[in-house]
Design a protein around this motif. Structure first.
Motif, short mmCIF file in Angstrom:
data_model
loop_
_atom_site.label_atom_id
_atom_site.label_comp_id
_atom_site.label_asym_id
_atom_site.label_seq_id
_atom_site.Cartn_x
_atom_site.Cartn_y
_atom_site.Cartn_z
N LEU A 177 -42.30 10.01 38.59
CA LEU A 177 -43.04 9.49 39.73
C LEU A 177 -44.50 9.88 39.64
O LEU A 177 -44.85 10.88 39.00
N GLU A 178 -45.36 9.12 40.27
CA GLU A 178 -46.78 9.44 40.36
C GLU A 178 -47.05 9.95 41.77
O GLU A 178 -47.22 9.16 42.70
N LEU A 179 -47.08 11.26 41.92
CA LEU A 179 -47.17 11.87 43.25
C LEU A 179 -48.60 12.19 43.65
O LEU A 179 -48.84 12.54 44.82
N GLY A 180 -49.54 12.07 42.72
CA GLY A 180 -50.93 12.36 43.05
C GLY A 180 -51.09 13.74 43.65
O GLY A 180 -50.48 14.71 43.19
N ASP A 181 -51.91 13.83 44.69
CA ASP A 181 -52.08 15.11 45.37
C ASP A 181 -51.43 15.10 46.74
O ASP A 181 -51.73 15.92 47.60
N ARG A 182 -50.48 14.18 46.93
CA ARG A 182 -49.87 14.03 48.25
C ARG A 182 -48.91 15.16 48.60
O ARG A 182 -48.60 15.37 49.77
N TRP A 183 -48.43 15.88 47.59
CA TRP A 183 -47.45 16.93 47.82
C TRP A 183 -47.94 18.25 47.25
O TRP A 183 -47.18 18.99 46.64
N ALA A 184 -49.20 18.54 47.46
CA ALA A 184 -49.80 19.75 46.90
C ALA A 184 -49.46 21.01 47.69
O ALA A 184 -49.78 22.12 47.25
N ASP A 185 -48.84 20.86 48.83
CA ASP A 185 -48.42 22.00 49.64
C ASP A 185 -46.91 22.15 49.51
O ASP A 185 -46.15 21.28 49.95
N GLU A 186 -46.46 23.26 48.92
CA GLU A 186 -45.03 23.42 48.69
C GLU A 186 -44.24 23.49 49.99
O GLU A 186 -43.04 23.20 50.00
N HIS A 228 -39.13 25.49 41.69
CA HIS A 228 -39.31 24.09 41.32
C HIS A 228 -40.21 23.37 42.33
O HIS A 228 -41.04 22.54 41.94
N TYR A 229 -40.05 23.68 43.61
CA TYR A 229 -40.91 23.05 44.62
C TYR A 229 -42.37 23.44 44.37
O TYR A 229 -43.28 22.62 44.49
N ARG A 230 -42.57 24.71 44.01
CA ARG A 230 -43.93 25.21 43.78
C ARG A 230 -44.54 24.53 42.55
O ARG A 230 -45.71 24.12 42.57
N LYS A 231 -43.76 24.42 41.48
CA LYS A 231 -44.28 23.80 40.26
C LYS A 231 -44.61 22.33 40.49
O LYS A 231 -45.61 21.83 39.97
N LEU A 232 -43.77 21.62 41.25
CA LEU A 232 -44.10 20.23 41.58
C LEU A 232 -45.40 20.17 42.36
O LEU A 232 -46.29 19.37 42.05
N ALA A 233 -45.54 21.03 43.36
CA ALA A 233 -46.74 21.03 44.20
C ALA A 233 -47.99 21.38 43.39
O ALA A 233 -49.09 20.90 43.69
N ASN A 234 -47.81 22.20 42.35
CA ASN A 234 -48.93 22.61 41.52
C ASN A 234 -49.27 21.58 40.44
O ASN A 234 -50.16 21.80 39.62
N GLY A 235 -48.57 20.46 40.44
CA GLY A 235 -48.92 19.37 39.53
C GLY A 235 -48.23 19.37 38.20
O GLY A 235 -48.63 18.63 37.29
N ASP A 236 -47.17 20.17 38.02
CA ASP A 236 -46.42 20.19 36.77
C ASP A 236 -45.60 18.89 36.68
O ASP A 236 -44.61 18.72 37.39
#
Length: 269
Positions: free
Chosen positions: A54-63, A39-47
């Motif tokens: 939430l609108e996380l943009g690219d702020r959390w692109a690193d898992e 789940h952390y990876r999918k969030l970081a990959n923009g899923d």
């Protein structure tokens, strides 16, 4: 008809921590490590399914950054090489977050705020939200009644026991989607009614409210990192880490009694 108290007594902090661990609300939880990391990876990959409104943009692109926040705010194992097996929620962090949520609820009661309750986990957290809503109503808060006829995600947004939920096919639906909360907030605006001062929720219901700029507090499991990221960024006020669907929903009763007592609210609901 009078309701029975949710708990015969309010646990101490130590008693609650012991209870959380014994019932696996916290401590060694049922959610496996590989599921958390996926789940952390999918969030970081923009899923966006995992962004919970939430609108996380690219702020959390690193898992690994996501894992670091989850270790800090939820208590999962912070070793990135721990890939499978047991993962954890720190019960001290759970109770600490309950104390912070209690402060928010106390202020809401003192101000007589408009409060909206919602859950995407009716099988686990419905009674948690219902009891909190009843206590705030008794303290003078206006518990928001949602507009009628709302639809979202091929279902209907209904309100039972002061808690908004998604209903589909005559079944209360487990959902991470922010769409039902968006339907409520949009519906209130269409009717010219004020938005809530505070939202108490979980999943996308909490994320959507926080993203809309409404004060929001809620609950999240260790495989739902988005709300903890929102708390870290200040979009949500408080997020309580816990297993959000343990084997018996009555296991949450001592936790609710502790929360309401800490907020100065009547815990007999």
């Amino acid at each position: 008809m009078d309701r029975m108290p949710i708990s015969s007594s309010v646990p101490s902090r130590a008693e609650l921590i012991d209870h959380l661990v014994r019932t696996r609300i916290a401590g060694d939880v049922a959610t496996p490590r590989d599921n958390n990391l996926a789940h952390y990876r999918k969030l970081a990959n923009g899923d966006r399914h995992y962004w919970l409104g939430l609108e996380l943009g690219d702020r959390w692109a690193d898992e690994q950054d996501v894992l670091a926040v989850m270790a800090e705010r939820c208590g999962v194992v912070d070793d990135p090489e721990h890939r499978v097996g047991q993962d954890t929620i720190d019960p001290e962090l759970t109770v600490g977050a309950l104390d912070r949520m209690a402060s928010v609820l106390r202020k809401a009661a003192e101000a007589g705020e408009r409060v909206l309750f919602a859950t995407g986990h009716p099988g686990g957290l419905l009674e948690v939200h219902r009891a909190t809503a009843a206590a705030l109503r008794a303290a003078g808060c206006d518990i928001v009644s949602i507009p009628g006829g709302l639809e979202a995600d091929e279902g209907y947004v209904f309100q039972f026991c002061d808690v908004a939920m998604l209903e589909r096919g005559a079944t209360l639906w487990h959902t991470h989607s922010p769409a039902p909360m968006a339907a409520i907030l949009d519906g209130l605006e269409r009717e010219g009614r004020p938005l809530p001062d505070l939202v108490v929720a979980d999943h996308g219901w909490a994320g959507c409210a926080g993203q809309r700029g409404i004060d929001a507090v809620g609950y999240a499991d260790c495989n739902d990192p988005a709300l903890f990221l929102g708390e870290a960024e200040g979009t949500l006020q408080v997020v309580v880490p816990l297993d959000d669907h343990v084997t018996n929903p009555r296991f949450y009763d001592p936790m609710v009694a502790y929360l309401l007592d800490a907020a100065g609210l009547d815990a007999r609901f």
